[in-house]
Design an enzyme around this catalytic site. Sequence first.
Site, PDB file in Angstrom:
ATOM      1  N   ARG A 155       0.854  -1.194   0.000  1.00 37.90           N
ATOM      2  CA  ARG A 155       0.000   0.000   0.000  1.00 37.90           C
ATOM      3  C   ARG A 155       0.889   1.243   0.000  1.00 37.90           C
ATOM      4  O   ARG A 155       1.693   1.424   0.918  1.00 37.90           O
ATOM      5  CB  ARG A 155      -0.884   0.039   1.250  1.00 37.90           C
ATOM      6  CG  ARG A 155      -1.702  -1.234   1.415  1.00 37.90           C
ATOM      7  CD  ARG A 155      -3.168  -0.992   1.457  1.00 37.90           C
ATOM      8  NE  ARG A 155      -3.856  -2.276   1.399  1.00 37.90           N
ATOM      9  CZ  ARG A 155      -4.964  -2.560   2.044  1.00 37.90           C
ATOM     10  NH1 ARG A 155      -5.520  -1.644   2.813  1.00 37.90           N
ATOM     11  NH2 ARG A 155      -5.540  -3.738   1.913  1.00 37.90           N
ATOM     12  N   GLU A 203       0.937   4.067   1.068  1.00 37.51           N
ATOM     13  CA  GLU A 203       0.427   5.028   2.055  1.00 37.51           C
ATOM     14  C   GLU A 203       1.518   6.067   2.267  1.00 37.51           C
ATOM     15  O   GLU A 203       2.487   5.807   2.965  1.00 37.51           O
ATOM     16  CB  GLU A 203       0.169   4.350   3.407  1.00 37.51           C
ATOM     17  CG  GLU A 203      -0.589   3.060   3.330  1.00 37.51           C
ATOM     18  CD  GLU A 203      -2.051   3.233   3.677  1.00 37.51           C
ATOM     19  OE1 GLU A 203      -2.512   4.393   3.720  1.00 37.51           O
ATOM     20  OE2 GLU A 203      -2.718   2.221   3.892  1.00 37.51           O
ATOM     21  N   ARG A 216       0.145   3.089  12.351  1.00 35.53           N
ATOM     22  CA  ARG A 216      -0.711   1.969  11.947  1.00 35.53           C
ATOM     23  C   ARG A 216      -0.478   1.527  10.508  1.00 35.53           C
ATOM     24  O   ARG A 216      -1.050   0.543  10.081  1.00 35.53           O
ATOM     25  CB  ARG A 216      -2.185   2.357  12.090  1.00 35.53           C
ATOM     26  CG  ARG A 216      -2.611   2.748  13.480  1.00 35.53           C
ATOM     27  CD  ARG A 216      -4.078   3.138  13.529  1.00 35.53           C
ATOM     28  NE  ARG A 216      -4.321   4.287  12.688  1.00 35.53           N
ATOM     29  CZ  ARG A 216      -5.089   4.263  11.607  1.00 35.53           C
ATOM     30  NH1 ARG A 216      -5.699   3.155  11.255  1.00 35.53           N
ATOM     31  NH2 ARG A 216      -5.249   5.354  10.897  1.00 35.53           N
ATOM     32  N   HIS A 217       0.305   2.295   9.753  1.00 40.49           N
ATOM     33  CA  HIS A 217       0.418   2.011   8.330  1.00 40.49           C
ATOM     34  C   HIS A 217       1.832   1.659   7.895  1.00 40.49           C
ATOM     35  O   HIS A 217       2.776   2.374   8.181  1.00 40.49           O
ATOM     36  CB  HIS A 217      -0.067   3.214   7.522  1.00 40.49           C
ATOM     37  CG  HIS A 217      -1.524   3.476   7.698  1.00 40.49           C
ATOM     38  ND1 HIS A 217      -2.007   4.341   8.637  1.00 40.49           N
ATOM     39  CD2 HIS A 217      -2.602   2.952   7.063  1.00 40.49           C
ATOM     40  CE1 HIS A 217      -3.335   4.351   8.580  1.00 40.49           C
ATOM     41  NE2 HIS A 217      -3.715   3.522   7.640  1.00 40.49           N
ATOM     42  N   GLU A 238      -8.394  -1.313  14.741  1.00 37.38           N
ATOM     43  CA  GLU A 238      -8.812  -2.262  13.710  1.00 37.38           C
ATOM     44  C   GLU A 238      -7.674  -3.208  13.349  1.00 37.38           C
ATOM     45  O   GLU A 238      -6.567  -2.777  13.048  1.00 37.38           O
ATOM     46  CB  GLU A 238      -9.223  -1.474  12.460  1.00 37.38           C
ATOM     47  CG  GLU A 238      -9.625  -2.354  11.303  1.00 37.38           C
ATOM     48  CD  GLU A 238      -9.446  -1.661   9.956  1.00 37.38           C
ATOM     49  OE1 GLU A 238      -9.724  -0.466   9.848  1.00 37.38           O
ATOM     50  OE2 GLU A 238      -9.005  -2.350   9.019  1.00 37.38           O
ATOM     51  N   SER A 297     -10.673  -6.654   8.435  1.00 40.04           N
ATOM     52  CA  SER A 297     -11.904  -6.297   7.736  1.00 40.04           C
ATOM     53  C   SER A 297     -12.385  -7.520   6.977  1.00 40.04           C
ATOM     54  O   SER A 297     -11.565  -8.286   6.464  1.00 40.04           O
ATOM     55  CB  SER A 297     -11.667  -5.226   6.676  1.00 40.04           C
ATOM     56  OG  SER A 297     -11.306  -4.022   7.252  1.00 40.04           O
ATOM     57  N   ARG A 304      -0.481  -5.535  12.744  1.00 40.69           N
ATOM     58  CA  ARG A 304      -1.440  -4.865  13.634  1.00 40.69           C
ATOM     59  C   ARG A 304      -1.877  -5.785  14.761  1.00 40.69           C
ATOM     60  O   ARG A 304      -2.071  -5.335  15.889  1.00 40.69           O
ATOM     61  CB  ARG A 304      -2.656  -4.377  12.848  1.00 40.69           C
ATOM     62  CG  ARG A 304      -2.326  -3.185  11.985  1.00 40.69           C
ATOM     63  CD  ARG A 304      -3.571  -2.437  11.598  1.00 40.69           C
ATOM     64  NE  ARG A 304      -3.267  -1.366  10.665  1.00 40.69           N
ATOM     65  CZ  ARG A 304      -4.192  -0.635  10.053  1.00 40.69           C
ATOM     66  NH1 ARG A 304      -5.470  -0.874  10.271  1.00 40.69           N
ATOM     67  NH2 ARG A 304      -3.835   0.327   9.230  1.00 40.69           N
TER      68      ARG A 304
HETATM   69  P1  ATP Z   1      -7.809  -0.027   6.317  1.00 45.15           P
HETATM   70  O1  ATP Z   1      -7.077   0.595   5.170  1.00 45.15           O
HETATM   71  O2  ATP Z   1      -7.396  -1.362   6.634  1.00 45.15           O
HETATM   72  O3  ATP Z   1      -9.296   0.127   6.291  1.00 45.15           O
HETATM   73  P2  ATP Z   1      -7.112   2.137   7.899  1.00 45.15           P
HETATM   74  O4  ATP Z   1      -6.781   2.204   9.309  1.00 45.15           O
HETATM   75  O5  ATP Z   1      -6.220   2.748   6.889  1.00 45.15           O
HETATM   76  O6  ATP Z   1      -7.260   0.618   7.616  1.00 45.15           O
HETATM   77  P3  ATP Z   1      -9.262   3.611   6.791  1.00 45.15           P
HETATM   78  O7  ATP Z   1     -10.683   3.195   6.741  1.00 45.15           O
HETATM   79  O8  ATP Z   1      -8.492   3.792   5.543  1.00 45.15           O
HETATM   80  O9  ATP Z   1      -8.612   2.589   7.749  1.00 45.15           O
HETATM   81  O10 ATP Z   1      -9.133   4.912   7.639  1.00 45.15           O
HETATM   82  C1  ATP Z   1      -9.602   5.027   8.937  1.00 45.15           C
HETATM   83  C2  ATP Z   1      -9.114   6.343   9.498  1.00 45.15           C
HETATM   84  O11 ATP Z   1      -7.696   6.322   9.562  1.00 45.15           O
HETATM   85  C3  ATP Z   1      -9.483   7.508   8.637  1.00 45.15           C
HETATM   86  O12 ATP Z   1     -10.567   8.183   9.225  1.00 45.15           O
HETATM   87  C4  ATP Z   1      -8.274   8.387   8.629  1.00 45.15           C
HETATM   88  O13 ATP Z   1      -8.443   9.450   9.555  1.00 45.15           O
HETATM   89  C5  ATP Z   1      -7.176   7.549   9.158  1.00 45.15           C
HETATM   90  N1  ATP Z   1      -6.177   7.268   8.142  1.00 45.15           N
HETATM   91  C6  ATP Z   1      -6.271   6.359   7.159  1.00 45.15           C
HETATM   92  N2  ATP Z   1      -5.182   6.330   6.423  1.00 45.15           N
HETATM   93  C7  ATP Z   1      -4.356   7.222   6.957  1.00 45.15           C
HETATM   94  C8  ATP Z   1      -3.052   7.629   6.634  1.00 45.15           C
HETATM   95  N3  ATP Z   1      -2.370   7.094   5.620  1.00 45.15           N
HETATM   96  N4  ATP Z   1      -2.479   8.563   7.411  1.00 45.15           N
HETATM   97  C9  ATP Z   1      -3.148   9.093   8.449  1.00 45.15           C
HETATM   98  N5  ATP Z   1      -4.376   8.732   8.801  1.00 45.15           N
HETATM   99  C10 ATP Z   1      -4.978   7.821   8.067  1.00 45.15           C
HETATM  100  P1  AMO Z   2      -8.399  -3.726   4.505  1.00 47.48           P
HETATM  101  O1  AMO Z   2      -8.022  -2.716   3.501  1.00 47.48           O
HETATM  102  O2  AMO Z   2      -9.211  -3.269   5.679  1.00 47.48           O
HETATM  103  O3  AMO Z   2      -9.248  -4.899   3.844  1.00 47.48           O
HETATM  104  O4  AMO Z   2      -7.100  -4.457   5.044  1.00 47.48           O
HETATM  105  C1  AMO Z   2      -7.198  -5.605   5.858  1.00 47.48           C
HETATM  106  C2  AMO Z   2      -6.349  -5.445   7.112  1.00 47.48           C
HETATM  107  O5  AMO Z   2      -5.003  -5.181   6.782  1.00 47.48           O
HETATM  108  C3  AMO Z   2      -4.406  -4.341   7.756  1.00 47.48           C
HETATM  109  N1  AMO Z   2      -3.853  -3.154   7.098  1.00 47.48           N
HETATM  110  C4  AMO Z   2      -2.620  -2.671   7.292  1.00 47.48           C
HETATM  111  N2  AMO Z   2      -1.610  -3.048   8.096  1.00 47.48           N
HETATM  112  C5  AMO Z   2      -0.460  -2.354   8.044  1.00 47.48           C
HETATM  113  N3  AMO Z   2      -0.242  -1.323   7.224  1.00 47.48           N
HETATM  114  C6  AMO Z   2      -1.217  -0.893   6.378  1.00 47.48           C
HETATM  115  N4  AMO Z   2      -0.969   0.116   5.552  1.00 47.48           N
HETATM  116  C7  AMO Z   2      -2.468  -1.567   6.395  1.00 47.48           C
HETATM  117  N5  AMO Z   2      -3.626  -1.414   5.719  1.00 47.48           N
HETATM  118  C8  AMO Z   2      -4.434  -2.379   6.148  1.00 47.48           C
HETATM  119  C9  AMO Z   2      -5.465  -4.001   8.763  1.00 47.48           C
HETATM  120  C10 AMO Z   2      -6.737  -4.264   8.009  1.00 47.48           C
HETATM  121  O6  AMO Z   2      -7.775  -4.604   8.881  1.00 47.48           O
HETATM  122  N6  AMO Z   2      -9.629  -7.114   0.993  1.00 47.48           N
HETATM  123  C11 AMO Z   2      -9.977  -6.585   2.298  1.00 47.48           C
HETATM  124  C12 AMO Z   2     -10.112  -7.671   3.304  1.00 47.48           C
HETATM  125  C13 AMO Z   2     -11.240  -8.598   3.040  1.00 47.48           C
HETATM  126  O7  AMO Z   2     -12.396  -8.129   3.004  1.00 47.48           O
HETATM  127  O8  AMO Z   2     -11.004  -9.801   2.875  1.00 47.48           O
HETATM  128  C14 AMO Z   2      -8.909  -5.588   2.716  1.00 47.48           C
HETATM  129  O9  AMO Z   2      -7.828  -5.511   2.180  1.00 47.48           O
HETATM  130  O10 AMO Z   2      -5.323  -4.906   9.849  1.00 47.48           O
END
Ligand code: ATP
Ligand code: AMO
Length: 441
Positions: free
Chosen positions: A216, A218, A224-225, A364, A367, A415
Amino acid sequence: AKELLSLKEVTERAIGDEVTFRSRIHHQRNVSKNLDFLLFRDQTHSIQGVLQHDTSHFVKWVQRLEPESLVQITGTLQQPPEPIRSATFTNFEVKVYSVHLINPARDLAFDNYDPPETTQHRLNNRILDLRHPSNQALFRIRSMITRVFRETLENDNFVEIQTPKLQPAATESGAEVFKVNYFGRRAFLAQSPQLAKQMTISADFGKVFEVGPVFRAENSNTKRHLAEYTGLDIEMAIAHDYHEVIAQVDKFLKAVFVALHKMPELQVVRERWPSEDLVWLDETLILTFPEGLQMLRDDGIDVEEEDLSTRNEIRLGELVKEKYHTDYYILDKFPANARPFYTHKDANDPKWTNSFDIFIRGQEICSGGQRIHNATELRENMRQAGMVEDGMEAYLEAFDLGAPPHGGAGLGLERILAWTLKLNDVRYATMYHRDPKSLPE
Ligand code: ATP
Ligand code: AMO
């Protein structure tokens, strides 16, 4: 040749036994030209050594050896002067009479006996850092999680798969995708195995799982990322309801929690990252998204129905802990706006979906949900999401062949570790992390 023991094996010997082991010099305390106290460290344990010798040039030679040097030691076991308290120390002291230098270490960025507090300095010198007992324990816990994932799923007849990381289209729509040059054409690094794992269900594999890299782009530095993380993915045909998916993930996570609390490594990790035992319920709490919203509103927070911010997720975790006494729960029935195009709507109200997130200590970690299996509906949903069919041809063809009703989930391994063990940063949970600053310019 002498039998080479690990320091763990040394703990099973008796006072007076002669032992030979290979280890790092963790620390030295030079007392005089004839007396030296040493600390030896191997993968899992440490032992205190005493070197007392008439030939002071031998003692002086040992005293000049750098910490982290690899040595082979022979000596006899004796009672330590004080009782040993650390989880990683052997119950003996060793009276050293032979020191063989196998390979010296030099130019150390820091001392593992007294490592720096600053994260970046440790991460920049990762091999040295990984030798620290806290990391030796942490990565053994990480290995347990992937093992338990494979074991619980194989027991339930899931098939392990590996899907291509070079993809013709973004797998999670989103902008965070790495582009690569694929023989002059454009390809993408897989943001998840999502499309391929669903296609495998249309190929009638029934229940599949994958442990693999997820990419990703990001472009931000959060705790968290990661730009590359390890995904634990499942996908399965469902008989009645997508809660069959929840049951599988729940079974796996509970097996992890049970195994973790039995591992001696947990105490070692806690010496560096303090944490309380994770609390979970025999019958896992499943709240609906509207129920979660209501809890936040009752707490005086003004939330929209669209999605939850990270801050509100964490607050909800605290409220759940107070009310239900659990650090682990599932939030079900997310709004359609917050979910990817492949998500199956709730049959009673298309505003909501058959999809869920899983939280540990308010964060989280997973998902998942039911997927659309009807090809017409899938195309329509893509169109509504503003997506083009370019690069999605193979995916859509799999649905023209009549895919069974199915669902799945994806978990982020780093995570799970970061929040269960309160590392509070996903970078600690991966050996060689990738974030926007990782690679040389
Ligand atoms: P996932 O991508 O698995 O769903 P995530 O924690 O990135 O996990 P998102 O639904 O993308 O979840 O975002 C949740 C919240 O995290 C958003 O409301 C946003 O505020 C914050 N967020 C997401 N991505 C970033 C990022 N790259 N940097 C800072 N904040 C972020
Ligand atoms: P999602 O985008 O929520 O769902 O990602 C699934 C899980 O992956 C972890 N995660 C991360 N961990 C570290 N760094 C990141 N940048 C990052 N982004 C996500 C989180 C998150 O819950 N295809 C769907 C899943 C499905 O429905 O099967 C998906 O990718 O723990």
